[in-house]
Scaffold this motif. Structure first.
Motif, short mmCIF file in Angstrom:
data_model
loop_
_atom_site.label_atom_id
_atom_site.label_comp_id
_atom_site.label_asym_id
_atom_site.label_seq_id
_atom_site.Cartn_x
_atom_site.Cartn_y
_atom_site.Cartn_z
N UNK A 129 -5.15 8.78 -1.16
CA UNK A 129 -4.04 9.64 -0.79
C UNK A 129 -2.76 9.08 -1.40
N UNK A 130 -2.00 9.94 -2.05
CA UNK A 130 -0.80 9.48 -2.77
C UNK A 130 0.39 9.30 -1.83
N UNK A 155 0.82 -1.22 0.00
CA UNK A 155 0.00 0.00 0.00
C UNK A 155 0.85 1.27 0.00
N UNK A 156 2.14 1.13 -0.29
CA UNK A 156 3.10 2.25 -0.38
C UNK A 156 3.02 3.18 0.83
N UNK A 157 3.03 2.58 2.01
CA UNK A 157 2.97 3.36 3.25
C UNK A 157 4.37 3.47 3.83
N UNK A 179 0.54 8.75 14.56
CA UNK A 179 0.02 9.83 13.70
C UNK A 179 0.11 9.43 12.24
N UNK A 180 -0.93 9.77 11.47
CA UNK A 180 -0.90 9.54 10.02
C UNK A 180 -1.30 10.83 9.31
N UNK A 181 -1.24 10.80 8.00
CA UNK A 181 -1.65 11.97 7.20
C UNK A 181 -2.81 11.59 6.29
N UNK A 182 -3.80 10.87 6.88
CA UNK A 182 -4.95 10.38 6.13
C UNK A 182 -6.15 11.32 6.21
#
Length: 301
Positions: free
Chosen positions: A217-218, A176-178, A238-241
Motif C-alpha cells: 500500500x502506497x 515505513x512512510x506511515x 483505524x488504518x487503511x490497510x
C-alpha cells in the motif's frame, strides 16, 4: 437425625407386625427389606457420587493449572516477540543519530583544517550534538521503561501512554512512510499497568505496518482517537490497510490466529491485546471499514 427417626419408626412397625396376622407380617417385613436394600443402594450411590466429584475437582484443578500455564507461555512468547521487535527498532533509531555524530566529528576535523571553526561554529555543533544525544537517551529510557515490569497498578493518562509509544515507534513509522494521526480528547485516565497498554498499542501499530508492507500500500494512514462516552473511555484505532479477511475476522482475537503470509506471524499479538484490555475491565472489537480495519476499545469505569 432423620436416619435415627426412620430406624425408630421401623422398629415400632416390627413390633406392631408381630401382633398382626401372618400375611400382614410378611408384607411388613418385605417392605422393610426393600427399604434396607434401597438404603444400601443410596449409600453406594452417594459414595460413587462423592468419588466422582473428587475426580471432577481434580480434573478442574489440572485444567485450570494447564490453562494458567498456557497463558503464562503465551505472555512470555508475546513479550519475547515484542523484545525482538523493540531491539530492532532501537538499533534503527540509534543508527541515524550515531551516523550524524560520526559525520559531525569528521566535519569538525575538516572544518578546523579549513579555518572555519570559531565560537559560533562550536556552539551550533554542540547544540546539534546534544540534540542527537538527547534523542538517543529519550529512546533508551522509553525502552527501559517498557521492559521494566510494573509491580503495582497506577492511574495514568492515555495521552502519556500514546505519546510514549510514538517515541518508541517514531523511526519505524518514518522508515515505513506511515502517517500517524492522534486525536486525544479529554484527559482520559486508566487505572492499571501503563506498560501493558503500551504493548497493546505497539501490537496494533506493528500489525498495521506489516499489512501495509504485505499489500504494497502506497498511502499509509493510521489514526488513534480517544474520547469519553457514557462514562466509558473509548479508544479507536483505524488504518487503511484494506481490512481483515472475512474468514478470519470473527476469530482474530483467538490465540494462534494470524493473517500474515508465509507463517510470519505467531498469532498471539491480538490475543494478548485482548487479554490486556480484559484485565483492565474493558472490551475490544474490530470491524472492516471501506479502507481498512477499525479496532474499538471500551474501558468501563
Amino acid at each position: 437425625m432423620i436416619e435415627d427417626e426412620n430406624q425408630k419408626l421401623i422398629d415400632e412397625i416390627k413390633i406392631l407386625s408381630k401382633l398382626s396376622n401372618h400375611r400382614l407380617r410378611e408384607q411388613t417385613h418385605r417392605l422393610i427389606d426393600l427399604y434396607d436394600e434401597q438404603k444400601k443402594k443410596n449409600t453406594k450411590l452417594q459414595k460413587n457420587h462423592s468419588t466422582f466429584l473428587k475426580q471432577v475437582d481434580k480434573r478442574t484443578v489440572v485444567i485450570h493449572e494447564t490453562s494458567t500455564q498456557k497463558d503464562k507461555m503465551l505472555r512470555q512468547q508475546s513479550k519475547m516477540a515484542a523484545m525482538g521487535e523493540m531491539m530492532d527498532a532501537v538499533a534503527h533509531q540509534w543508527k541515524q543519530p550515531l551516523n550524524s555524530l560520526s559525520m559531525m566529528n569528521d566535519m569538525l576535523k575538516d572544518d578546523f583544517k579549513e579555518g572555519l571553526v570559531d565560537e559560533v561554529y562550536i556552539d551550533e555543533m554542540t547544540e546539534t550534538t546534544h540534540t542527537q544525544i538527547e534523542h538517543m537517551v529519550t529512546t533508551l529510557n522509553e525502552f527501559r521503561t517498557f521492559f521494566r515490569p510494573s509491580k503495582d497498578s497506577e492511574e495514568f493518562l492515555l495521552e502519556d501512554c500514546i505519546n510514549s509509544v510514538e517515541v518508541l515507534m517514531r523511526d519505524e513509522l518514518m522508515k515505513n512512510t506511515v502517517n500517524l494521526k492522534t486525536d486525544i480528547k479529554d484527559d482520559i485516565k486508566v487505572y492499571g499497568f501503563i506498560n501493558e497498554f503500551k504493548h497493546l498499542f505497539l501490537n496494533l501499530l506493528s500489525n498495521s505496518i506489516d499489512a501495509f508492507n504485505e499489500k504494497n500500500i502506497s498511502t499509509r494512514d493510521i489514526a488513534i482517537k480517544t474520547y469519553m462516552h457514557e462514562d466509558n473511555s473509548i479508544i479507536e484505532f483505524e488504518d487503511n490497510a484494506q481490512g481483515i479477511p472475512n474468514h478470519v475476522i470473527s476469530s482474530i482475537f483467538n490465540p494462534h490466529i494470524t493473517t500474515k503470509q508465509d507463517s510470519n506471524g505467531t498469532g498471539i499479538g491480538l490475543y494478548m491485546s485482548s487479554q490486556i484490555v480484559k484485565k483492565h475491565n474493558g472490551t475490544i472489537s474490530v470491524k472492516n471499514t471501506d479502507s481498512g480495519a477499525l479496532f474499538k476499545i471500551i474501558i468501563k469505569h
